[in-house]
Motif scaffolding. Structure first.
Motif, PDB file in Angstrom:
ATOM      1  N   GLU A   1       5.227  -4.814   6.789  1.00 42.16           N
ATOM      2  CA  GLU A   1       4.057  -3.934   6.724  1.00 42.16           C
ATOM      3  C   GLU A   1       4.290  -2.628   7.488  1.00 42.16           C
TER       4      GLU A   1
ATOM      5  N   SER B   1      -8.371  -4.523   9.481  1.00 42.61           N
ATOM      6  CA  SER B   1      -9.507  -3.617   9.276  1.00 42.61           C
ATOM      7  C   SER B   1     -10.124  -3.133  10.582  1.00 42.61           C
TER       8      SER B   1
ATOM      9  N   HIS C   1      -4.375  -8.384   2.640  1.00 41.22           N
ATOM     10  CA  HIS C   1      -4.552  -7.878   3.998  1.00 41.22           C
ATOM     11  C   HIS C   1      -5.351  -6.584   3.949  1.00 41.22           C
ATOM     12  N   TRP C   2      -5.760  -6.096   5.136  1.00 38.47           N
ATOM     13  CA  TRP C   2      -6.581  -4.875   5.229  1.00 38.47           C
ATOM     14  C   TRP C   2      -7.835  -5.056   4.370  1.00 38.47           C
TER      15      TRP C   2
ATOM     16  N   ARG D   1     -10.929  -2.407   4.187  1.00 40.63           N
ATOM     17  CA  ARG D   1     -10.621  -0.990   4.010  1.00 40.63           C
ATOM     18  C   ARG D   1     -11.417  -0.366   2.849  1.00 40.63           C
TER      19      ARG D   1
ATOM     20  N   GLU E   1       0.796  -1.229   0.000  1.00 41.32           N
ATOM     21  CA  GLU E   1       0.000   0.000   0.000  1.00 41.32           C
ATOM     22  C   GLU E   1       0.828   1.279   0.000  1.00 41.32           C
TER      23      GLU E   1
ATOM     24  N   ALA F   1      -2.946  -5.129  -0.572  1.00 36.27           N
ATOM     25  CA  ALA F   1      -4.130  -4.529   0.044  1.00 36.27           C
ATOM     26  C   ALA F   1      -5.184  -4.430  -1.046  1.00 36.27           C
TER      27      ALA F   1
END
Length: 276
Positions: free
Chosen positions: A249, A113, A70-71, A74, A9, A36
């Motif tokens: 990260e 999240s 991941h995330w 979002r 990201e 992401a």
């Protein structure tokens, strides 16, 4: 030798297209990208088959692989896993993201999240646990069917009030009771909540409940950008036989995202060499 994968990201935020993100990761000897979903589009769970093939082809053509996602929520700020009125919609999106991960060749999904998991007012611990099990049981079933691992991420109390320790994550793992549903250790969050992280790794990795590791400093930078004891943390990973990719990260940069990724990789590699 530890495999390192780079969360994308920060590179995306600097305007680097996916091809350039891959080039940076490859030059720094990362094995892949941990994506992401928001970097793939406004509604990533709706990406069609051709779009998914194109993303995977771009990454693999560079000599890397998509290691996971991941995330996850979002891109969907209005949703929450703790709102019973949204359970069906959340499950549909999460199951679709499981399919996305598998279609991209990924192995693991990390459910952080924090903005989409606030504890409802006046709910008991038992009722909250039941609600989370209800949400994640079909997601875990889909993950098992698609051959991926879905991890609930313990986060620090300043980010969320739902699942803030590895023990709480492990309790949810036991309640969902699926081989495809595990928890994980985020070094930044755990370092702020329940240090020392090396002890957490030694305690929890041998239980089989840990599906992923995020490497970041408690100051929210990458490894090497703060004072966290990464020599001890990496030693614990080596001693417990950790073999899956470690996701780097960082949430902030030093100079820029590329330099940050370089510092992180160099720090972790130096720590690993010291163990051997």
């Amino acid at each position: 030798m530890l495999e390192l994968t780079l969360c994308n990201e920060l590179l995306h935020a600097e305007g680097l297209p996916l091809e350039r993100q891959c080039e940076v990761a490859r030059q720094l000897d990362y094995c892949g990208l941990e994506l992401a979903p928001e970097t793939l589009g406004a509604t990533p769970h709706l990406l069609d088959r051709a779009q998914r093939r194109a993303i995977r082809r771009t990454v693999e053509r560079s000599g890397l692989r998509v290691t996971g996602l991941h995330w996850l929520l979002r891109p969907y700020p209005a949703l929450s896993i703790t709102d019973s009125d949204q359970t069906a919609e959340v499950q549909e999106i999460l199951c679709s993201l499981v399919d996305l991960c598998a279609d991209l060749g990924g192995r693991v999904l990390i459910h952080g999240s924090p903005g989409q998991r606030a504890r409802p007012a006046a709910i008991s611990d038992d009722a909250l646990s039941e609600r989370l099990v209800e949400v994640f049981a079909p997601v875990a079933e889909r993950a098992e069917a698609r051959g991926v691992i879905y991890c609930i991420e313990p986060l620090a109390p300043d980010e969320t009030d739902v699942i803030t320790t590895v023990a709480e994550g492990a309790a949810l793992v036991d309640a969902v009771s699926s081989p495809a549903f595990l928890t994980m250790i985020d070094i930044s969050a755990s370092g702020r909540t329940e240090p020392p992280v090396a002890a957490l790794i030694r305690r929890w990795v041998p239980t089989g409940r840990i599906g992923h590791i995020h490497a970041n400093d408690t100051n929210r930078g990458g490894p090497g950008m703060g004072d966290d004891p990464f020599p001890e943390i990496v030693a614990a990973l080596v001693e417990t036989g950790w073999s899956a990719p470690v996701g780097v990260e960082p949430f902030r940069t030093r100079v820029d995202a590329t330099v940050t990724a370089a510092i992180a990789a160099a720090t972790l590699r130096a720590c690993e060499r010291a163990v051997h």
